[in-house]
Design an enzyme around this catalytic site. Structure first.
Site, PDB file in Angstrom:
ATOM      1  N   ASP A 167       0.842  -1.193   0.000  1.00 51.05           N
ATOM      2  CA  ASP A 167       0.000   0.000   0.000  1.00 51.05           C
ATOM      3  C   ASP A 167       0.877   1.243   0.000  1.00 51.05           C
ATOM      4  OD1 ASP A 167      -2.224   1.947   1.328  1.00 51.05           O
ATOM      5  OD2 ASP A 167      -3.164   0.153   0.497  1.00 51.05           O
ATOM      6  N   HIS A 204      -3.002   5.912   4.373  1.00 50.66           N
ATOM      7  CA  HIS A 204      -3.818   4.782   3.917  1.00 50.66           C
ATOM      8  C   HIS A 204      -3.249   3.454   4.409  1.00 50.66           C
ATOM      9  CE1 HIS A 204      -5.822   2.197   0.811  1.00 50.66           C
ATOM     10  NE2 HIS A 204      -6.772   3.110   0.860  1.00 50.66           N
ATOM     11  N   SER A 413     -11.071  -0.743   0.557  1.00 46.77           N
ATOM     12  CA  SER A 413      -9.688  -0.755   1.042  1.00 46.77           C
ATOM     13  C   SER A 413      -9.609  -1.203   2.490  1.00 46.77           C
ATOM     14  CB  SER A 413      -9.078   0.646   0.946  1.00 46.77           C
ATOM     15  OG  SER A 413      -8.680   0.959  -0.355  1.00 46.77           O
TER      16      SER A 413
END
Length: 473
Positions: A167, A204, A413
């Site tokens: 990621d 994230h 996600s």
């Protein structure tokens, strides 16, 4: 025609890849983004077949010279993929790449005879393309509880399950979050802009790592910053970077919250070599189904529906806040294995020591862009974003917030690491060493279901997850 949100994301990704001219496809739609003027082929004989076929097609139909088609690299990489230049990337707008379309047409008959795909667009693999505009993080009280809260399992380094998150990298202050004490990996290369404002998608990977650790504390989580560049990467590079991520060893579970659709049902050429290698390993790939509110296969998650890869891939869609139905933005279809909560989860972000400002990039809508009637992330909480206002004749002032450690965030996600964590927790609870067998057992013993587009689907609900009430729009 592509919706405004897709154009906003296109602009953002183009800024993050300034030297790569991009187009949207397959025409002026919102299905995917790809590199203009370039196609992909496998190295060696197949690449030569593609070059010859395209060169013959263009010379006969387009009046181009023979040297117009040429190799553009990379070559001799582990993904076995070559980029082939077939057109001038400076020609046409974002929805007018006739050269690539012509190259694909030129190979159709040859592919039919070969019985396999020989050529592909060079798609952009991303963590966010076409996601609902409410998918940006929202500050959560620093003293408030995470959601899901931490499970009670103790950490045992001798039996910890290895989870690799591919990621964006970890934020600089991630160790301030107690659940990430056993997390290692790459730091985010650049967190803020020149004014000290947090850049889009920073945090994230940290948020995802926090979710894995909450559901499965007995894990060794490693985060690789493969998608540090605004969460986007070209397919031609992605396969190679996946090999890089497992260079030090294949994990028990690989959590991947990125992908792309491609208008096909046979996967991505750029990751084919990696997926073939994955089949021979023990690793379970847990992959996000994507945020396009579409039934079109989203790769790599959709490999879960291909018989040769089904045992190695768990694809995960998102449920809305109450866990009863699918989230408005979630992709769906028979290629999605299971669904997990994906709205308004709370996890580690950044700003633990010093608060960090963030300016919203996308504006919310007056109503759900997908027509859902509950108070979804498309419309709540309300905010005005920079990219949305750039497309207005009379732009307004974007909203700014401050983060002080935790965030609330939505998307497939984040449903994905919940599912990955549940598999890891099942391994620990049942003293299993095979993550694929653990996933099969988890699904076989699951008694929870939700409704997604009129279909009852398996719902993976962490024991410490708290439903979030959803109101009418």
């Amino acid at each position: 025609m592509a919706p405004q949100r897709f154009h906003e994301q296109f602009d953002q990704i183009q800024r993050s890849l300034p030297d790569v001219p991009l187009a949207m496809g397959p025409d002026d739609s919102a299905e995917f983004i790809y590199e203009k003027g370039v196609v992909l082929a496998r190295d060696g004989e197949e690449a030569q077949v593609v070059e010859d076929a395209v060169r013959t097609h263009f010379t006969a139909t387009e009046g181009l010279t023979a040297d117009h088609v040429r190799r553009a690299g990379p070559r001799a990489n582990r993904s076995g993929i070559t980029r082939i230049r077939v057109g001038d990337p400076g020609e046409g707008g974002r929805a007018a790449d006739h050269a690539v379309a012509g190259a694909l047409r030129a190979l159709r008959e040859t592919e039919g005879r070969a019985g396999r795909r020989l050529v592909s667009r060079n798609h952009v693999v991303s963590i966010a393309v076409n996601a609902c505009p409410g998918d940006e993080p929202v500050p959560a009280p620093r003293t408030g509880p995470a959601n899901p809260a931490a499970a009670g399992t103790a950490y045992d380094p001798a039996r910890a399950v290895g989870v690799l998150v591919v990621d964006t990298g970890l934020t600089h202050d991630y160790r301030s979050y107690p659940l990430l004490a056993h997390t290692e990996g790459d730091l985010q290369v650049r967190e803020t802009d020149e004014d000290g404002v947090l850049q889009q998608y920073v945090g994230h990977g940290t948020f995802i790592a926090g979710l894995v650790a909450a559901v499965a504390p007995n894990t060794d989580v490693t985060v690789r910053g493969t998608l540090n560049d605004a969460g986007a990467i070209l397919e031609s590079e992605f396969g190679e970077r996946l090999f890089d991520a497992v260079e030090d060893g294949w994990p028990d579970i690989l959590s991947l919250s990125a992908g792309t659709s491609n208008g096909r049902v046979d996967g991505l050429l750029g990751v084919a070599a990696f997926m073939d290698e994955l089949r021979s390993r023990h690793t379970l790939l847990v992959a996000a189904a994507g945020n396009n509110a579409s039934a079109a296969p989203f790769w790599p998650a959709a490999y879960a529906a291909l018989p040769e890869h089904a045992d190695a891939v768990l694809s995960v869609g998102a449920l809305r806040g109450d866990g009863a139905f699918g989230a408005c933005f979630s992709n769906h279809g028979p290629w999605v294995t299971a669904y997990a909560p994906g709205e308004r989860l709370v996890s580690a972000f950044t700003g633990f020591g010093t608060p960090v400002p963030y300016v919203y990039q996308h504006s919310t809508y007056e109503a759900c862009r997908y027509g859902f009637s509950y108070s979804c992330t498309c419309r709540s909480p309300r905010h005005t974003g920079v990219l949305s206002e750039e497309r207005h004749a009379a732009p307004g002032k974007p909203d700014q917030v401050m983060f002080e450690g935790l965030a609330s965030w939505s998307g497939t996600s984040f449903a994905t690491p919940l599912a990955a964590g549940l598999v890891a927790a099942h391994m620990t609870a049942n003293q299993l060493t095979d993550p694929r067998a653990a996933a099969r057992q988890l699904l076989a013993g699951n008694a929870e279901f939700a409704e997604v587009r009129g279909v009852h689907v398996p719902a993976l609900l962490p024991p410490t997850w708290r439903p979030v009430p959803v109101g009418a729009a």
